[in-house]
Design a protein around this motif. Structure first.
Motif, PDB file in Angstrom:
ATOM      1  N   ASP A   1       0.415  -2.481   8.687  1.00  0.00           N
ATOM      2  CA  ASP A   1      -0.053  -1.263   7.722  1.00  0.00           C
ATOM      3  C   ASP A   1       1.019  -0.380   7.114  1.00  0.00           C
ATOM      4  OD1 ASP A   1      -2.709  -2.278   8.439  1.00  0.00           O
ATOM      5  OD2 ASP A   1      -2.793  -0.905  10.267  1.00  0.00           O
ATOM      6  N   ASP A   2       1.980  -0.480   7.550  1.00  0.00           N
ATOM      7  CA  ASP A   2       3.263   0.292   6.991  1.00  0.00           C
ATOM      8  C   ASP A   2       4.038  -0.490   5.942  1.00  0.00           C
ATOM      9  OD1 ASP A   2       2.479   2.435   8.519  1.00  0.00           O
ATOM     10  OD2 ASP A   2       3.781   1.655  10.230  1.00  0.00           O
ATOM     11  N   ASN A   3       3.265  -1.661   5.319  1.00  0.00           N
ATOM     12  CA  ASN A   3       4.286  -2.455   4.545  1.00  0.00           C
ATOM     13  C   ASN A   3       5.314  -3.058   5.020  1.00  0.00           C
ATOM     14  OD1 ASN A   3       2.160  -2.891   2.489  1.00  0.00           O
ATOM     15  ND2 ASN A   3       2.833  -1.093   1.626  1.00  0.00           N
ATOM     16  N   GLU A   4       5.568  -3.287   6.378  1.00  0.00           N
ATOM     17  CA  GLU A   4       6.913  -3.725   6.945  1.00  0.00           C
ATOM     18  C   GLU A   4       6.531  -5.172   7.448  1.00  0.00           C
ATOM     19  OE1 GLU A   4       8.237  -1.091  10.005  1.00  0.00           O
ATOM     20  OE2 GLU A   4       9.178   0.089   8.675  1.00  0.00           O
ATOM     21  N   ILE A   5       7.571  -6.019   7.408  1.00  0.00           N
ATOM     22  CA  ILE A   5       7.284  -7.320   7.988  1.00  0.00           C
ATOM     23  C   ILE A   5       7.463  -7.486   9.462  1.00  0.00           C
ATOM     24  CG2 ILE A   5       8.194  -9.715   7.693  1.00  0.00           C
ATOM     25  CD1 ILE A   5       8.939  -9.172   4.979  1.00  0.00           C
TER      26      ILE A   5
ATOM     27  N   ASN B   1       5.002  -6.231  -5.864  1.00  0.00           N
ATOM     28  CA  ASN B   1       4.517  -6.327  -7.369  1.00  0.00           C
ATOM     29  C   ASN B   1       3.056  -6.629  -7.135  1.00  0.00           C
ATOM     30  OD1 ASN B   1       7.066  -5.225  -8.602  1.00  0.00           O
ATOM     31  ND2 ASN B   1       7.613  -7.463  -8.467  1.00  0.00           N
ATOM     32  N   VAL B   2       2.474  -7.025  -5.927  1.00  0.00           N
ATOM     33  CA  VAL B   2       1.288  -7.624  -5.841  1.00  0.00           C
ATOM     34  C   VAL B   2       0.739  -6.594  -4.856  1.00  0.00           C
ATOM     35  CG1 VAL B   2       1.698  -9.886  -6.896  1.00  0.00           C
ATOM     36  CG2 VAL B   2       1.758  -9.360  -4.104  1.00  0.00           C
ATOM     37  N   PHE B   3      -0.725  -6.709  -4.853  1.00  0.00           N
ATOM     38  CA  PHE B   3      -1.481  -6.000  -3.913  1.00  0.00           C
ATOM     39  C   PHE B   3      -2.720  -6.800  -3.146  1.00  0.00           C
ATOM     40  CE2 PHE B   3      -4.764  -3.070  -2.350  1.00  0.00           C
ATOM     41  CZ  PHE B   3      -4.041  -2.466  -1.382  1.00  0.00           C
ATOM     42  N   PRO B   4      -2.656  -6.673  -2.006  1.00  0.00           N
ATOM     43  CA  PRO B   4      -1.660  -6.257  -0.872  1.00  0.00           C
ATOM     44  C   PRO B   4      -0.518  -7.028  -0.768  1.00  0.00           C
ATOM     45  CG  PRO B   4      -3.081  -7.784   0.284  1.00  0.00           C
ATOM     46  CD  PRO B   4      -3.771  -7.771  -1.252  1.00  0.00           C
ATOM     47  N   ASN B   5       0.978  -6.254  -0.591  1.00  0.00           N
ATOM     48  CA  ASN B   5       2.154  -7.045  -0.765  1.00  0.00           C
ATOM     49  C   ASN B   5       2.183  -8.289   0.068  1.00  0.00           C
ATOM     50  OD1 ASN B   5       2.941  -4.528  -2.005  1.00  0.00           O
ATOM     51  ND2 ASN B   5       3.964  -3.723  -0.225  1.00  0.00           N
ATOM     52  N   GLN B   6       3.060  -9.266  -0.087  1.00  0.00           N
ATOM     53  CA  GLN B   6       3.156 -10.585   0.402  1.00  0.00           C
ATOM     54  C   GLN B   6       4.413 -10.722   0.841  1.00  0.00           C
ATOM     55  OE1 GLN B   6       1.302 -13.151  -2.646  1.00  0.00           O
ATOM     56  NE2 GLN B   6      -0.715 -12.539  -2.380  1.00  0.00           N
TER      57      GLN B   6
END
Length: 853
Positions: free
Chosen positions: A829-833, A767-772
């Motif tokens: 960069d792929d929004n993966e942890i 819900n935030v950018f960038p993802n946390q």
């Protein structure tokens, strides 16, 4: 009957003849010495010459018969043996004159004549000349009065007195035997443990006499900052000398002094190697509690290094190399009152690749393993190019105005340079990091003994530290430049007055001005910043020390007042009481009670992983009274020491509280890393050591328990484990000497450090950018336990009578265990942890070769 009598007589005469022959042979074998006067008479007959001399000078002078046949060579050998000057008057006549000053040498062994005694003190009675035996137990002295006597002493041995004449007239350095002192063990108030040259003093500090330092597992050179990690309560959680943790404190909470100068840089190769040359370092003092009032700063410890400080008219030096660097050192006497020390070291890493360099490079730059959320290894192919080198130089001028007034001028320069490029094969994009780290220091000391009771010590120094770091992004669009500069000026005066034989009073005043500049320049988005702070500290102090007869009770109490001013921001008065008590409980058992309050206003911000390709970068900052207050500590401890028949047992419990710390200085890698909350930590701990020292071995077991918790009121929960909360640390080690061969092996275990995992249910906040990352409670998980076995060996031998050599080999992490030192998480960069693990050194061999003269 007559025939029998004759036969018996023949047997008796033959027996007597054989006995006479064997006695003559044995006498010749056992007594190679001959009186000088009869030998001179024989030379007169053989070469038709005449000697003139004073009979009393040659009485009782014994010599080993020269092997030469030429007269000139014979006389030269006699002169070297007896140190009696032989002068040719003409073709036939020679005169012999006993010189008043002679050169001597010796080798000190224990009374079994098998084990050397390094670090023994050799004093000329009635004079001011004194030397210390080297690691082989040998010593040399020049221009010593022939009629003088020597006093030879060492802890645990009976002091011995011998005439200088007894050391003259021998081919080799004569052996001097010391008998162990068993009768007075109950009076021992200092304890030598672990290895030769490490002593626990009566004020609970630990002294390292580097010239006499024995072997330790994994070490083949007396690296100061590596050696102190063998002591209970001192370790490095990431295997470096630039991150030494004393009783749960961070590295910036250690006050590191070199010849009284505060050092802001202590390591090479990003902390894997100490920056201080140990071969001119004479003594290192380590305080964990009960610190004397003259020391401010360093809420966790004081590590004070002093180079050799005496002018003895002798030249000494040495050189050596290992698979990382080479060095030279020496002390050069200019005259009886002036001498110069110099040392230099440079790495070979920019032109020579070795196994230990590859291992160190992997540890510094390539120690990470990345896994994704499915616990699959993320294997990215990179081409890496590293250019790295370091050097350090140091020097010291020694000038004795007279016997009571001395000047010492010291200087040191340290440099580390790194250029690191990393190219991803798939995209052909290159990122680049450049780091240049330098430290320049110069200090002047005036040491004065005004009377037998009154002395003073003035220390003035300037030190400058600079860190330049630059990072270029893969697409070349962003360039980040950061600079951290420290300039410090100090004046410190210490005055000591001996009121009575057992009562002394110390007073002093210190002025310290510290300026720190932090500059940043980012090209995209454009951003520039330069912040400079200056803090001045005015610090008077006083301390009283007292000891009773036979040292049954020893105590000191002091008070230090720090008036700290950050120009234009704040000023604050901080009082620091200190106490140190040592008393006898029973024979062989002594107790210690220690306490101190301390403060500091310099701290390190730790930048990890974000911009410099995994290279850790630390920046010094100053307290400002609000965002980062003055850090203050209080500590108390109680200890027991038992020593009898070479068995030492030490037990110490302590409580330590440090307030005014920031999350920015603690190396957090979760959501708290850059929040800047102010809090505290508390440590309760226990340190235990049992050590048995035999004639040629030492074996010890040490255990440390620490419970180390943070308290940050703005964090939920407010109390949680410290990043350095390593509950259990265990060491089992042994050293063994076989004449000139020294062996060491040991194992180290410690429980895993805390870290913070992402939440299981909703690990990522989209819900935030960038993802946390959504984290669990801080430091609620722990890494696996750490285990490492190390071994080392050195062998000493003579290249000549004056030149000695030592070869060594060390093996670090014998089992090649893959220890996880650190773990953190990031969003790719792929929004993966991704989980990133940093690993310890793998199996690392090293070789060294040194000469000394």
């Amino acid at each position: 009957m007559l025939r029998t009598h004759r036969s018996t007589s023949i047997v008796v005469w033959v027996g007597l003849l054989l006995l006479l022959i064997s006695t003559t042979i044995c006498s010749a074998q056992e007594s190679p010495l001959k009186g000088l006067k009869p030998y001179l008479a024989a030379l007169e007959q053989q070469f038709n010459i005449k000697f003139s001399y004073v009979d009393e000078d040659l009485n009782d002078v014994q010599i080993t018969l020269p092997q030469a046949t030429d007269l000139a060579q014979i006389l030269e050998e006699l002169e070297a043996q007896t140190q009696i000057k032989i002068e040719r008057l003409n073709d036939r006549y020679y005169s012999l004159v006993k010189t008043s000053l002679v050169d001597i040498c010796g080798k000190v062994l224990d009374n079994f004549a098998e084990n050397t005694v390094p670090g023994a003190t050799i004093e000329v009675l009635g004079g001011e000349v004194a030397v210390v035996t080297d690691i082989y137990g040998t010593f040399k002295m020049q221009r010593i009065p022939r009629n003088a006597s020597l006093k030879i002493r060492y802890l645990g041995y009976i002091t011995k007195y011998i005439p200088v004449e007894n050391l003259i007239g021998k081919d080799d350095c004569p052996v001097i035997l010391l008998a162990q002192n068993y009768e007075k063990l109950e009076e021992v108030i200092v304890y030598e443990f672990l290895t030769a040259g490490i002593v626990k003093e009566d004020d609970a500090s630990v002294t390292l006499n580097t010239g006499a330092l024995g072997i330790l597992p994994g070490l083949i050179e007396p690296d100061v900052l590596q050696t102190i990690q063998a002591l209970p309560g001192i370790k490095s959680i990431d295997e470096t000398v630039s991150d030494i943790n004393v009783r749960g404190g961070t590295n910036d909470q250690n006050l590191i002094l070199w010849n009284g100068i505060k050092m802001y840089q202590s390591g090479h190769f990003f902390g894997l190697i100490s920056a201080f040359n140990p071969y001119l370092t004479d003594k290192v003092s380590v305080y964990k509690n009960g610190t004397p009032a003259q020391y401010g700063d360093g809420v966790s410890s004081v590590i004070s290094m002093e180079t050799k400080n005496d002018i003895d008219g002798l030249f000494f030096g040495g050189a050596g190399f290992n698979l990382i660097s080479g060095d030279v050192y020496g002390q050069f006497p200019i005259n009886d009152r002036l001498a110069f020390q110099f040392s230099a070291r440079r790495s070979t890493t920019d032109f020579l690749n070795t196994p230990i360099y590859d291992s160190f490079e992997d540890r510094a730059f390539q120690d990470s393993e990345v896994t994704n959320q499915q616990n699959q290894s993320v294997d990215r192919q990179f081409d890496q190019e590293t250019t790295f080198f370091f050097y350090d130089i140091s020097g010291k001028f020694l000038y004795d105005i007279n016997d009571d007034h001395k000047l010492r001028l010291s200087f040191m320069g340290i440099d580390n340079d790194l250029l690191f490029k990393e190219t991803e094969v798939a995209t052909d994009l290159t990122t680049q990091s450049l780091i240049d780290q330098t430290n320049i220091s110069i200090g002047l000391q005036s040491q004065n003994q005004w009377t037998d009771q009154f002395s003073s010590h003035l220390n003035v120094y300037y030190t400058k530290y600079n860190l330049d770091a630059q990072s270029v992004s893969a697409d070349q669009r962003q360039i980040l430049f950061q600079q951290n500069t420290i300039e410090e000026n100090a004046l410190k005066l210490d005055i000591r007055y001996k009121i009575l034989d057992r009562l002394s009073w110390s007073n002093g005043f210190q002025f310290i001005e510290t300026g720190i500049t932090n500059a940043s320049d980012v090209t995209r988005p454009p951003f520039q910043s330069e912040i400079k702070d200056v803090v001045r500290n005015f610090a008077p102090y006083t301390e009283v020390a007292y000891r009773t007869a036979e040292d049954k009770f020893i105590a000191s109490a002091g008070l230090r007042a720090n008036y700290i001013m950050n120009l234009g921001t704040f000023d604050e008065l901080v009082l620091e009481p200190r106490i140190n008590i040592n008393f006898r409980l029973a024979n062989y058992v002594r107790a210690q009670i220690l306490g101190e309050y301390k403060s500091q206003y310099t701290n390190q911000v730790i930048d990890l992983e974000q911009n410099f390709l995994g290279v850790e970068k630390r920046r010094w900052i100053l307290s400002d009274g609000s965002a980062l207050p003055i850090t203050e500590s209080k500590q108390g401890s109680v200890g027991l020491n038992y020593s009898k028949n070479s068995l030492y047992i030490g037990l110490e419990g302590f409580y330590k509280q440090v307030e005014g710390i920031s999350t920015r200085t603690q190396g957090f890698q979760n959501e708290n890393q850059f929040a800047g909350e102010i809090g505290s930590y508390k440590v309760t701990g226990l340190e235990f050591l049992i050590n048995k020292i035999g004639g040629n071995y030492s074996t010890w077991l040490s255990y440390t328990y620490n419970k180390n918790d943070y308290t940050f009121d703005a964090v939920v929960p407010s109390t949680f484990p410290n990043n350095l909360d390593v509950r259990h640390t265990l060491t089992l080690a042994s050293t063994y000497d076989i004449k000139n061969l020294k062996l060491g092996i040991g194992v180290n275990y410690r429980s895993g450090k805390p870290y913070t995992e992402p939440q299981d249910d909703t690990p990522l906040n989209v819900n935030v950018f960038p993802n946390q990352i959504n984290y669990e409670a801080p430091n609620s998980s722990r890494l696996p336990g750490y285990f490492r076995a190390d071994a080392s060996a050195t062998y000493g031998f003579d290249l000549s009578r004056r030149v000695k050599a030592t070869a060594g080999v060390s093996l670090l992490n014998l089992t090649n265990r893959k220890n996880v030192l650190n773990r953190y998480y990031r969003v790719n960069d792929d929004n993966e942890i991704e989980q990133v693990d940093n690993f310890s050194l793998g199996f690392t061999p090293n070789l060294s070769f040194r000469i000394s003269f």
